[in-house]
Design a protein around this motif. Sequence first.
Motif, PDB file in Angstrom:
ATOM      1  N   GLY A   1      23.939  19.024  20.634  1.00  0.00           N
ATOM      2  CA  GLY A   1      23.103  18.825  19.452  1.00  0.00           C
ATOM      3  C   GLY A   1      21.639  18.553  19.747  1.00  0.00           C
ATOM      4  N   GLY A   2      21.340  18.010  20.922  1.00  0.00           N
ATOM      5  CA  GLY A   2      19.960  17.740  21.275  1.00  0.00           C
ATOM      6  C   GLY A   2      19.418  16.410  20.815  1.00  0.00           C
ATOM      7  N   LEU A   3      20.282  15.523  20.321  1.00  0.00           N
ATOM      8  CA  LEU A   3      19.841  14.197  19.889  1.00  0.00           C
ATOM      9  C   LEU A   3      20.831  13.136  20.363  1.00  0.00           C
ATOM     10  N   PRO A   4      20.353  11.886  20.584  1.00  0.00           N
ATOM     11  CA  PRO A   4      21.284  10.780  20.770  1.00  0.00           C
ATOM     12  C   PRO A   4      22.182  10.639  19.542  1.00  0.00           C
ATOM     13  N   VAL A   5      23.431  10.276  19.768  1.00  0.00           N
ATOM     14  CA  VAL A   5      24.418  10.216  18.685  1.00  0.00           C
ATOM     15  C   VAL A   5      24.900   8.785  18.501  1.00  0.00           C
ATOM     16  N   LEU A   6      24.853   8.319  17.264  1.00  0.00           N
ATOM     17  CA  LEU A   6      25.488   7.062  16.879  1.00  0.00           C
ATOM     18  C   LEU A   6      26.731   7.395  16.061  1.00  0.00           C
ATOM     19  N   ALA A   7      27.848   6.780  16.392  1.00  0.00           N
ATOM     20  CA  ALA A   7      29.064   6.959  15.610  1.00  0.00           C
ATOM     21  C   ALA A   7      28.949   6.172  14.308  1.00  0.00           C
ATOM     22  N   TYR A   8      29.485   6.742  13.234  1.00  0.00           N
ATOM     23  CA  TYR A   8      29.465   6.117  11.917  1.00  0.00           C
ATOM     24  C   TYR A   8      30.925   5.855  11.544  1.00  0.00           C
ATOM     25  N   ASP A   9      31.335   4.592  11.601  1.00  0.00           N
ATOM     26  CA  ASP A   9      32.717   4.231  11.298  1.00  0.00           C
ATOM     27  C   ASP A   9      32.833   3.955   9.810  1.00  0.00           C
TER      28      ASP A   9
END
Length: 313
Positions: free
Chosen positions: A132-140
């Motif tokens: 994706g090219g971006l840092p990813v934060l998980a959304y619970d």
Amino acid sequence: MTPLPTPLTGVVPPVCTPLTPDNEVDVASLERLVDHLVGAGVDALFVLGSSSEAAYLPDGHRATVVSTVVRHVAGQLPVLAGAIDMTTLRVLDHVRAAAAAGAAGAVVTAPFYTRTHPAEIARHYRLVAERGGLPVLAYDLPVSVHTKLDPELVLELAGEGTLAGLKDSSGDDGALRRVILGTRARTGDAPSFSVLTGSELTVDSALAMGADGVVPGLGNVDPDGYVRLYRAARAGDWQRARAEQERLCALFRMVYVGSPARMGGSSASLGAFKAALHLRGVIAHPTTAAPQIPLSPEETEQVGKHLAAAGLL
């Protein structure tokens, strides 16, 4: 673009999406809302989350929101973009678009609609992070995607560098604490993984547990209150933090003014936030995206009473 801090800390409002009466993005109101939030001293902005009505917005509206906020914030703060969709390839489209627009990170739920296995959820996050090219934060967000992220899986993905953080809107404080403790056990006093609570009502307790920050929908209406709460907690003034939290809990009751006999919870809560922003002069219209049902004049009057009681009118 302002890069994503490691870890991301502080108050990160999930920015509402102002709409015109015909359901187009109200760009001028969105810019005023950004100014309202930045002026309060928030630490980052999160667009296209639940409070942004991302589930209701077509791709063109989503693109307008990200580009408008990134352009208007002009590097003052990092901008996170929700990339919420059913499966990996669709999410990757959203992440790449957000990256091209200048977002600093993507916030991603587990896949939904299809029935998934934990191995597929892990693969989903790994592919989004790799491509994706971006840092990813998980959304619970189990109430919406019907999957609760397992704390051990979150910690595994954090440890391998797939995830940069977690926005926890599960309501499961025990699981939230397991992630906080697991992160600290792995990284000590220099964590690179952000743990953010999505609850408006238990921010003081989450910060006392060791959470890094908060993503409060009500922060659109009263960002100053959440900034005061966060700063009091960080200063160790828990009495002042508790008092601010209790004031915000009372203000949050505005989300219950909408009658459940004629509207769903999304119409009631998002309608209340937008009515409050309209009453405060931040946005031009309190319109919520179709097919949500608008608040009645009497319900809007009740929102105003909550604002007045909180000292915001």
